[in-house]
Scaffold this motif. Structure first.
Motif, mmCIF file in Angstrom:
data_model
loop_
_atom_site.group_PDB
_atom_site.id
_atom_site.type_symbol
_atom_site.label_atom_id
_atom_site.label_comp_id
_atom_site.label_asym_id
_atom_site.label_seq_id
_atom_site.Cartn_x
_atom_site.Cartn_y
_atom_site.Cartn_z
ATOM 1 N N SER A 1 -4.130 -19.161 33.359
ATOM 2 C CA SER A 1 -3.161 -18.331 32.653
ATOM 3 C C SER A 1 -3.812 -17.089 32.048
ATOM 4 O O SER A 1 -3.118 -16.157 31.672
ATOM 5 N N GLN B 1 2.434 -26.628 38.201
ATOM 6 C CA GLN B 1 1.337 -27.595 38.068
ATOM 7 C C GLN B 1 1.103 -28.391 39.354
ATOM 8 O O GLN B 1 -0.036 -28.718 39.680
ATOM 9 N N LEU C 1 -1.575 -27.454 41.841
ATOM 10 C CA LEU C 1 -2.987 -27.830 41.659
ATOM 11 C C LEU C 1 -3.430 -28.842 42.710
ATOM 12 O O LEU C 1 -4.571 -28.839 43.152
ATOM 13 N N LYS C 2 -2.516 -29.731 43.096
ATOM 14 C CA LYS C 2 -2.831 -30.760 44.082
ATOM 15 C C LYS C 2 -2.687 -30.238 45.521
ATOM 16 O O LYS C 2 -3.337 -30.719 46.428
ATOM 17 N N TYR D 1 4.667 -35.436 40.493
ATOM 18 C CA TYR D 1 4.200 -35.322 39.103
ATOM 19 C C TYR D 1 3.415 -36.571 38.693
ATOM 20 O O TYR D 1 2.403 -36.499 37.998
ATOM 21 N N PRO E 1 -7.653 -34.485 33.801
ATOM 22 C CA PRO E 1 -6.986 -33.472 32.980
ATOM 23 C C PRO E 1 -7.699 -32.132 33.109
ATOM 24 O O PRO E 1 -8.920 -32.066 33.205
ATOM 25 N N ILE E 2 -6.898 -31.078 33.156
ATOM 26 C CA ILE E 2 -7.439 -29.713 33.216
ATOM 27 C C ILE E 2 -6.506 -28.816 32.421
ATOM 28 O O ILE E 2 -5.287 -29.042 32.397
ATOM 29 N N HIS F 1 -6.094 -28.599 29.292
ATOM 30 C CA HIS F 1 -5.382 -29.399 28.284
ATOM 31 C C HIS F 1 -5.942 -29.190 26.888
ATOM 32 O O HIS F 1 -6.996 -28.622 26.733
ATOM 33 N N MET G 1 8.427 -27.253 34.505
ATOM 34 C CA MET G 1 7.195 -26.476 34.412
ATOM 35 C C MET G 1 6.797 -26.276 32.948
ATOM 36 O O MET G 1 5.627 -26.334 32.603
ATOM 37 N N TRP H 1 5.930 -29.777 31.246
ATOM 38 C CA TRP H 1 4.596 -30.283 31.568
ATOM 39 C C TRP H 1 3.506 -29.559 30.759
ATOM 40 O O TRP H 1 2.448 -30.134 30.487
ATOM 41 N N HIS H 2 3.775 -28.321 30.374
ATOM 42 C CA HIS H 2 2.819 -27.641 29.490
ATOM 43 C C HIS H 2 2.750 -28.364 28.148
ATOM 44 O O HIS H 2 1.703 -28.392 27.504
ATOM 45 N N ARG I 1 -1.100 -33.214 31.156
ATOM 46 C CA ARG I 1 -2.523 -32.939 30.896
ATOM 47 C C ARG I 1 -3.161 -32.195 32.062
ATOM 48 O O ARG I 1 -4.365 -32.059 32.115
ATOM 49 N N GLN I 2 -2.365 -31.754 33.020
ATOM 50 C CA GLN I 2 -2.904 -30.978 34.139
ATOM 51 C C GLN I 2 -2.159 -29.653 34.196
ATOM 52 O O GLN I 2 -1.044 -29.583 34.692
ATOM 53 N N ASN I 3 -2.772 -28.636 33.641
ATOM 54 C CA ASN I 3 -2.172 -27.308 33.623
ATOM 55 C C ASN I 3 -3.249 -26.283 33.940
ATOM 56 O O ASN I 3 -4.421 -26.625 34.018
ATOM 57 N N THR I 4 -2.836 -25.048 34.103
ATOM 58 C CA THR I 4 -3.845 -24.017 34.364
ATOM 59 C C THR I 4 -4.029 -23.127 33.140
ATOM 60 O O THR I 4 -4.353 -21.955 33.261
ATOM 61 N N GLU I 5 -3.837 -23.707 31.945
ATOM 62 C CA GLU I 5 -4.035 -22.905 30.746
ATOM 63 C C GLU I 5 -5.523 -22.671 30.554
ATOM 64 O O GLU I 5 -6.297 -23.603 30.314
ATOM 65 N N GLN J 1 -8.994 -34.376 43.265
ATOM 66 C CA GLN J 1 -8.453 -34.107 41.929
ATOM 67 C C GLN J 1 -7.530 -32.881 41.975
ATOM 68 O O GLN J 1 -6.330 -33.017 42.010
ATOM 69 N N TRP J 2 -8.138 -31.678 42.008
ATOM 70 C CA TRP J 2 -7.303 -30.468 42.078
ATOM 71 C C TRP J 2 -8.091 -29.319 42.665
ATOM 72 O O TRP J 2 -9.289 -29.441 42.914
ATOM 73 N N LEU K 1 -11.787 -22.856 32.035
ATOM 74 C CA LEU K 1 -10.743 -23.873 31.866
ATOM 75 C C LEU K 1 -11.362 -25.163 31.323
ATOM 76 O O LEU K 1 -12.394 -25.613 31.821
ATOM 77 N N PRO K 2 -10.732 -25.771 30.310
ATOM 78 C CA PRO K 2 -11.216 -27.077 29.872
ATOM 79 C C PRO K 2 -10.825 -28.152 30.888
ATOM 80 O O PRO K 2 -9.795 -28.023 31.551
ATOM 81 N N PHE K 3 -11.660 -29.165 31.024
ATOM 82 C CA PHE K 3 -11.287 -30.286 31.899
ATOM 83 C C PHE K 3 -12.010 -31.544 31.438
ATOM 84 O O PHE K 3 -13.024 -31.473 30.725
ATOM 85 N N THR K 4 -11.498 -32.674 31.846
ATOM 86 C CA THR K 4 -12.087 -33.956 31.464
ATOM 87 C C THR K 4 -12.260 -34.836 32.696
ATOM 88 O O THR K 4 -11.270 -35.293 33.267
#
Lengths: 563, 178
Positions: free
Chosen positions: A284, A370, A373-374, A552, A560-561, A563, B37, B40-41, B45-49, B131-132, B144-147
């Motif tokens: 973003s 979202q 992403l997949k 979803y 998680p990304i 987040h 959309m 989900w934000h 827990r999977q966003n492109t923020e 994953q993505w 981007l943060p990720f876990t």
């Protein structure tokens, strides 16, 4: 024979000889590129499935496959459709026949230049995503530019023809729905081709050294204002062809003229904004949440709403036609008793079903912020666009060709039994391949444009996929081979008919290709005649929702990304 | 010919079933899918923020190499294996035809990923187990943060054609127990 025009024995349209020749030329060019694209597909398929060719060959042939199919085959055919819709369906002389031949020449030269460029230099192994800083040679970009100029000319001739038909009162009253759809498609085509010029003209200048560099991010952003809309043209053309086929095969007309036209207007307003979904996996910080949401959410979904309306209206047209012909019992007699021996009818039904269930739903899902992403750049994307432009557009155009051959070339299609099988072979093949691609992409993350999932060019970090992946690749491979067989059969039938099909007299045409006339009052059918379609659409909606939610849930299990 | 209506039926009644279908489609597509959309934000827990910066490839490369030197714990396939402190910023670059360096991370820790291409467009795909995927450009650094949630070996693949040799372009993230 020397007369300037004839009256079609089947449709009653006035067919001008010049228009007819242009339709023939563009349709033949289309089939030539379908053949080239199909041959390239053999290399692509055998490499992905069995690793039969070197990666370098794969990159070359995937470029050849993509440009031949996505652009040249489809746009040549669409130009033929535009000339048919503008001139034949409106009983008007084509405005500027010489210019139309010029347009044809430009498109042919441009397409040949692109194909030759791909064959001659590895720099031009650029698929349908030719992103800078990868730089092709000047002729690759000049070829795309010439083709686009030719296509724009053809669109302009269509508009001028519609204008002339109205002015000279060759056609009065509202435009037929098919022409209306073609008109909307032509407007989209103008926007698309102009945006194409905005990326391919600078790319050409860059390739010859007049521009020092291109910003890759901006180039890709603008490129998708051409890349996806060029496929939205196919969507508009495909749906117009569906309405035409419903009419030609069973005499069906839409349940509601105003709703169907409104759906086309939704395309006009919203569909090109959907190309923003190609930039969903950028964070973003590069493109804001609001930008992505507005473009790929509400605005894009207005166009999807248009498609949902056609999803009802097209089968609805068939149902209305069939019920009016007397197949009025129960919910589905109209479908069961369709003219299945007519390859145009089975093409129509398969094209609508596969496009809807496989191509359409996956497009919405892949384009969701979202969920992308997949999906992004996995084989699932190949699943989506083969569902749309191969199982949908190409199959619909094949169906229409079974009318072009008798009505325009005036020859009887050779080997009618084989012709009746052809759409099934092609449709089932593509369907299988698409299902496998979707699984491979979303579940296993298999990258697209990857020729060697076996050893990764002996990379030291090579890894091994689970056996399911290879099983699914086999499904895709077998499906692909079936589709190729169906495609080859189609080309053989077309060539055989054009060269050796028996000439049809007007009397024979009238007898064999007569458009079914309603036995009962179609007004009655309009009110109650879409019950079966309604049930089919409810099944479709349930499937669509289930797929959407499942995606979803699948995403929720990923790391998680953001987040 | 009946292919054209005699007039546009603007005043013709639309059948009840078609009206129901259009209403259903509006709710489904325009209301529900679009709203998801934003929802989900809030709940997903999977966003492109994330953030994005303009960088020069040379400067970014130097930054990644300094990071790799600081936390290097081993070597594999000619690339450093790097284990940064849990929860820290991790740096990676993509170039023809490699992802650099190899990361060792702790499961369940939230890291901040910095990723950029040094030369061409590349795809950053955590391909297997899947994953993505992210799209990379030269000159732009994504943050981007990720876990990484579960231990294992995660293979990276480039999924954007980046030139002859693209098939060779792989990388790795190893996730170990906390």
């Amino acid at each position: 024979m020397a007369s300037e025009a004839r009256t079609c024995a089947v449709t009653g349209f006035r067919v001008y000889r010049q228009t007819e020749n242009l339709i023939k030329a563009n349709a033949v060019a289309a089939v030539v590129f379908l053949l080239i694209g199909g041959i390239a597909a053999v290399v692509v398929l055998l490499t992905r499935w069995l690793g039969l060719f070197a990666p370098r060959t794969f990159y070359q042939f995937i470029a050849l496959h993509g440009w031949s199919m996505l652009i040249f085959w489809i746009i040549f055919f669409e130009v033929a459709i535009l000339y048919f819709a503008g001139s034949v369906m409106l009983n008007a002389r084509l405005a500027g026949t010489r210019l139309a031949w010029g347009a044809f020449g430009l498109m042919a030269i441009g397409a040949a230049m692109v194909e030759a460029a791909i064959l001659r230099s590895p720099l031009n192994h650029l698929s349908f995503q030719p992103y800078p800083p990868l730089r092709g040679t000047w002729d690759f970009y000049l070829g795309t530019d010439l083709f686009a100029v030719g296509a724009l000319l053809a669109v302009a001739i269509f508009f001028a023809t519609v204008y002339r038909a109205r002015k000279e009162k060759a056609s009065q009253g509202p435009l037929p729905l098919v022409v209306y759809g073609a008109f909307v498609t032509a407007v989209l085509a103008v926007a698309t081709l102009l945006v194409g010029a905005m990326v391919f003209v600078p790319a050409f200048l860059w390739a010859v050294g007049l521009v020092p560099s291109l910003n890759p991010f901006v180039w890709k952003l603008v490129y998708w204002g051409y890349g996806h809309p060029s496929q939205q043209i196919n969507l508009g053309a495909t749906i117009s062809v569906w309405y035409l086929l419903a009419f030609l095969t069973v005499g069906g007309t839409t349940p509601s003229e105003k709703i169907s036209r409104f759906a086309f207007v939704l395309y006009l307003v919203a569909i090109n904004l959907g190309s923003a979904h190609h930039l969903q996996t950028e964070p973003s910080g590069a493109l804001s949440v609001g930008w992505k949401w507005i473009n790929t959410g509400y605005l894009m979904h207005l166009a999807v709403l248009g498609s949902m309306i056609h999803a009802f209206a097209v089968p609805g047209s068939v149902e209305i036609g069939q019920r009016a012909r007397g197949y009025d019992r129960g919910l589905f007699q109209w479908l069961a008793r369709g003219p299945w021996r007519n390859p145009a009818f089975s093409s129509l039904v398969l094209s609508v079903a596969l496009f809807g269930f496989l191509g359409g739903t996956t497009g919405v899902i892949a384009g969701t912020e979202q969920l992308n992403l997949k999906w992004h750049n996995t084989t699932a994307i190949m699943g989506h666009f083969h569902g749309v432009v191969v199982a949908g557009t190409t199959l619909a155009f094949m169906g229409l060709t079974y009318y072009v051959l008798p009505l325009i070339f005036r020859r009887r299609v050779v080997a009618p039994r084989l012709a009746a099988v052809q759409p099934w072979l092609f449709g089932i093949g593509v369907g299988l391949m698409v299902l496998a691609f979707l699984q491979l992409g979303v579940r296993f993350g298999l990258p697209r444009k990857q020729p060697d999932v076996f050893a990764f060019g002996r990379s030291p970090l090579a890894f091994r996929y689970p056996p399911e992946v290879f099983a699914l690749l086999t499904v895709a491979g077998v499906g692909g081979l079936l589709a190729l067989a169906g495609g080859a059969l189609f080309v053989a039938l077309v060539v055989g008919t054009v060269l050796g099909g028996r000439r049809l007299t007007d009397e024979e045409l009238r007898r064999e290709y007569a458009i079914p006339q309603p036995a009962s009052n179609p007004g009655h059918a309009r009110d109650v005649g879409v019950r079966g379609t309604f049930i089919l659409c409810l099944i479709f909606a349930a499937f669509f929702l289930a797929m959407y939610v499942a995606n979803y849930l699948n995403l929720a299990r990923a790391w998680p990304i953001g987040h | 010919m009946a292919v054209a209506p005699e007039r546009v039926y603007w005043h013709e009644r639309v059948s009840r079933l078609e009206r129901i279908w259009v209403a259903l489609a509006v709710v489904m597509v325009v209301v529900f899918f679009s709203a998801m959309m934003l929802v989900w934000h809030a709940v997903g827990r999977q966003n492109t923020e994330g953030r994005a910066f303009r960088v020069t490839p040379a400067a970014y490369r130097a930054q990644v190499e300094a990071f790799a030197r600081q936390y290097q714990v081993g070597e594999e396939a000619g690339r450093p294996v790097v284990e940064p402190p849990p929860g820290s910023d991790v740096y990676m670059y993509a170039t023809r035809f490699a992802f650099y360096p190899i990361l060792r991370l702790r499961a369940g820790e939230r890291y901040t990923l910095h990723i950029a291409s040094l030369d061409y467009l590349h795809g950053f795909s955590i391909a297997h187990p899947h994953q993505w995927n992210l799209q990379l450009y030269p000159g732009y650094e994504w943050v981007l943060p990720f876990t990484p949630t579960t231990p294992g070996v995660y293979n990276l693949a480039c999924n954007e054609f980046c030139g002859l040799g693209h098939e060779f372009m792989l990388g790795k993230i190893v996730v170990v127990e906390r």
